[in-house]
Motif scaffolding. Structure first.
Motif, PDB file in Angstrom:
ATOM      1  N   GLN A   1       0.817  -1.215   0.000  1.00  0.00           N
ATOM      2  CA  GLN A   1       0.000   0.000   0.000  1.00  0.00           C
ATOM      3  C   GLN A   1       0.854   1.270   0.000  1.00  0.00           C
ATOM      4  OE1 GLN A   1      -3.686   0.122   0.782  1.00  0.00           O
ATOM      5  NE2 GLN A   1      -3.729  -2.023   0.205  1.00  0.00           N
TER       6      GLN A   1
ATOM      7  N   ASN B   1       0.429   3.814  -3.015  1.00  0.00           N
ATOM      8  CA  ASN B   1      -0.944   4.068  -3.460  1.00  0.00           C
ATOM      9  C   ASN B   1      -1.396   5.500  -3.217  1.00  0.00           C
ATOM     10  OD1 ASN B   1      -1.123   1.472  -4.282  1.00  0.00           O
ATOM     11  ND2 ASN B   1      -2.525   0.779  -2.686  1.00  0.00           N
TER      12      ASN B   1
ATOM     13  N   PRO C   1      -6.699   3.906  -4.418  1.00  0.00           N
ATOM     14  CA  PRO C   1      -6.864   2.522  -3.964  1.00  0.00           C
ATOM     15  C   PRO C   1      -6.714   1.525  -5.108  1.00  0.00           C
ATOM     16  CG  PRO C   1      -8.651   3.931  -3.174  1.00  0.00           C
ATOM     17  CD  PRO C   1      -7.913   4.705  -4.216  1.00  0.00           C
ATOM     18  N   ASP C   2      -6.078   0.422  -4.810  1.00  0.00           N
ATOM     19  CA  ASP C   2      -5.942  -0.680  -5.748  1.00  0.00           C
ATOM     20  C   ASP C   2      -6.827  -1.810  -5.235  1.00  0.00           C
ATOM     21  OD1 ASP C   2      -4.914  -3.259  -6.786  1.00  0.00           O
ATOM     22  OD2 ASP C   2      -3.406  -2.001  -7.763  1.00  0.00           O
ATOM     23  N   LEU C   3      -7.838  -2.165  -5.995  1.00  0.00           N
ATOM     24  CA  LEU C   3      -8.817  -3.150  -5.540  1.00  0.00           C
ATOM     25  C   LEU C   3      -8.158  -4.485  -5.223  1.00  0.00           C
ATOM     26  CD1 LEU C   3     -11.745  -3.838  -4.970  1.00  0.00           C
ATOM     27  CD2 LEU C   3     -12.024  -4.415  -7.392  1.00  0.00           C
TER      28      LEU C   3
ATOM     29  N   GLU D   1      -5.045  -5.039  -4.277  1.00  0.00           N
ATOM     30  CA  GLU D   1      -4.259  -4.928  -3.054  1.00  0.00           C
ATOM     31  C   GLU D   1      -5.155  -4.809  -1.827  1.00  0.00           C
ATOM     32  OE1 GLU D   1      -1.641  -1.670  -3.644  1.00  0.00           O
ATOM     33  OE2 GLU D   1      -0.329  -2.747  -5.048  1.00  0.00           O
ATOM     34  N   GLN D   2      -6.274  -4.112  -1.965  1.00  0.00           N
ATOM     35  CA  GLN D   2      -7.226  -4.021  -0.862  1.00  0.00           C
ATOM     36  C   GLN D   2      -7.738  -5.399  -0.468  1.00  0.00           C
ATOM     37  OE1 GLN D   2     -10.287  -1.248  -2.138  1.00  0.00           O
ATOM     38  NE2 GLN D   2      -9.600   0.254  -0.645  1.00  0.00           N
ATOM     39  N   THR D   3      -8.117  -6.170  -1.472  1.00  0.00           N
ATOM     40  CA  THR D   3      -8.632  -7.513  -1.206  1.00  0.00           C
ATOM     41  C   THR D   3      -7.558  -8.399  -0.588  1.00  0.00           C
ATOM     42  OG1 THR D   3     -10.147  -7.299  -3.087  1.00  0.00           O
ATOM     43  CG2 THR D   3      -9.744  -9.518  -2.237  1.00  0.00           C
TER      44      THR D   3
ATOM     45  N   ALA E   1      -7.132  -7.470   3.078  1.00  0.00           N
ATOM     46  CA  ALA E   1      -8.249  -7.941   3.897  1.00  0.00           C
ATOM     47  C   ALA E   1      -8.167  -9.449   4.130  1.00  0.00           C
ATOM     48  CB  ALA E   1      -9.575  -7.576   3.232  1.00  0.00           C
TER      49      ALA E   1
ATOM     50  N   ASN F   1     -12.672  -3.391   3.520  1.00  0.00           N
ATOM     51  CA  ASN F   1     -12.177  -2.354   2.611  1.00  0.00           C
ATOM     52  C   ASN F   1     -11.119  -1.524   3.338  1.00  0.00           C
ATOM     53  OD1 ASN F   1     -13.988  -2.909   0.354  1.00  0.00           O
ATOM     54  ND2 ASN F   1     -15.607  -2.107   1.674  1.00  0.00           N
ATOM     55  N   VAL F   2      -9.945  -2.106   3.463  1.00  0.00           N
ATOM     56  CA  VAL F   2      -8.860  -1.436   4.169  1.00  0.00           C
ATOM     57  C   VAL F   2      -8.021  -0.657   3.167  1.00  0.00           C
ATOM     58  CG1 VAL F   2      -6.866  -1.727   5.666  1.00  0.00           C
ATOM     59  CG2 VAL F   2      -8.812  -3.276   5.874  1.00  0.00           C
ATOM     60  N   THR F   3      -7.912   0.634   3.392  1.00  0.00           N
ATOM     61  CA  THR F   3      -7.074   1.481   2.547  1.00  0.00           C
ATOM     62  C   THR F   3      -6.116   2.252   3.440  1.00  0.00           C
ATOM     63  OG1 THR F   3      -8.830   1.743   0.900  1.00  0.00           O
ATOM     64  CG2 THR F   3      -7.025   3.333   0.857  1.00  0.00           C
TER      65      THR F   3
END
Length: 312
Positions: A153, A156, A164-166, A168-170, A173, A269-271
């Motif tokens: 992250q 980003n 946000p990069d979906l 990387e977020q997934t 998590a 949804n961690v950013t």
């Protein structure tokens, strides 16, 4: 001709030796206090908002138990470094009269530590708890996945904000949820109770092991060198101050990551914003943990074990 007045004195803020270790220890103590409050609340029948959840759903007790993960991991790394073993050895030598140099006020702390030896967890009991909570190699594999997801992250954000990069977020998590589930199954009632005893014991040991007069009595000049010397003398680990400090640094970094995990493991949804100080500290802690080389204690040959020097 008049000379210009001298410039004002430069005053540097006082920084105690091992400031990072002491901050990590204070943070661990605060985490233990928060863990105890959370457990008490989770066990209370009058806990606000208490509802029946389906089997396997995250609950208040899971979150409470995860608060103990950071201090337990920090303690496990210090145990691997030999800190408590060193404290017990020094206290035993002091009680036997083998340390003949005057130690000043720290002698009282050593004596108190020695007298309380039967009131705290024994080495075998601590080892059993650490081996269960930080079970290898599974813990390191899951922790590495989480730290890599956190570090990913770091790029980003730019001047226009967070991007946000979906994927990387997934990944973050999933990694957080996997490690949280692993730890929640292993932090049982015994570990939950023991964490206070272990952190208090570490606090007491560091209190006298970092004393300069005590270190001089053993012919060393730092906390890490004293621990390494004591570890070498009892045949458990090769004497290396760098090895000891690496364990401590890894424990500090891991504790910070696990503290974040305890508060965010349920989020989908961690950013992370690298520009935010708290998120930047988390990313740096994750990177420091990744950079630390896993160190495994090895059994030294008794015939080659050096003796512990004590100045007369």
């Amino acid at each position: 001709m008049r000379l210009a007045p001298p410039p004002p004195d430069v005053r540097l803020p006082w920084r105690p030796a091992h400031a990072g270790l002491l901050r990590a220890l204070a943070f661990a103590t605060a985490q233990v206090a928060g863990h105890e409050r959370a457990v008490s609340l989770a066990l209370s029948a009058d806990a606000p908002g208490a509802i029946d959840l389906p089997e396997g759903a995250p609950n208040a007790m899971d979150a409470a138990q995860l608060r103990a993960a950071g201090p337990l991991y920090f303690a496990a790394e210090l145990e691997a470094a030999g800190l408590l073993r060193c404290g017990e050895l020094v206290a035993g030598l002091f009680a036997s009269g083998a340390i003949t140099q005057p130690l000043g006020p720290v002698a009282q702390s050593i004596n108190t530590f020695w007298r309380g030896r039967r009131d705290r967890l024994q080495p075998g009991e601590r080892e059993a708890i650490f081996n269960r909570v930080v079970e290898q190699p599974h813990f390191d594999r899951l922790m590495m996945a989480l730290c890599r997801a956190i570090v990913a992250q770091a790029d980003n954000a730019d001047d226009r904000g967070v991007r946000p990069d979906l994927r990387e977020q997934t990944g973050l998590a999933v990694a957080a949820q996997s490690l949280a589930e692993f730890l929640a199954q292993r932090i049982d009632a015994m570990a939950s109770i023991a964490v206070r005893d272990v952190i208090d014991t570490i606090n007491a040991a560091i209190g006298f092991l970092r004393d300069r007069m005590l270190q001089s009595a053993f012919g060393t000049h730092s906390l890490w060198a004293l621990i390494a010397t004591a570890s070498s003398s009892d045949g458990m680990t090769p004497g290396s101050a760098t090895t000891v400090q690496s364990h401590a640094d890894r424990g500090r970094a891991g504790q910070a990551v696990l503290a974040w995990l305890a508060s965010n493991y349920q989020s989908r949804n961690v950013t992370l914003d690298p520009r935010a100080p708290a998120d930047a500290d988390l990313i740096m802690s994750a990177q420091r943990w990744l950079d630390a080389t896993p160190l495994q204690p090895t059994q030294a040959t008794p015939a080659l074990t050096p003796s512990l020097p004590i100045a007369a």
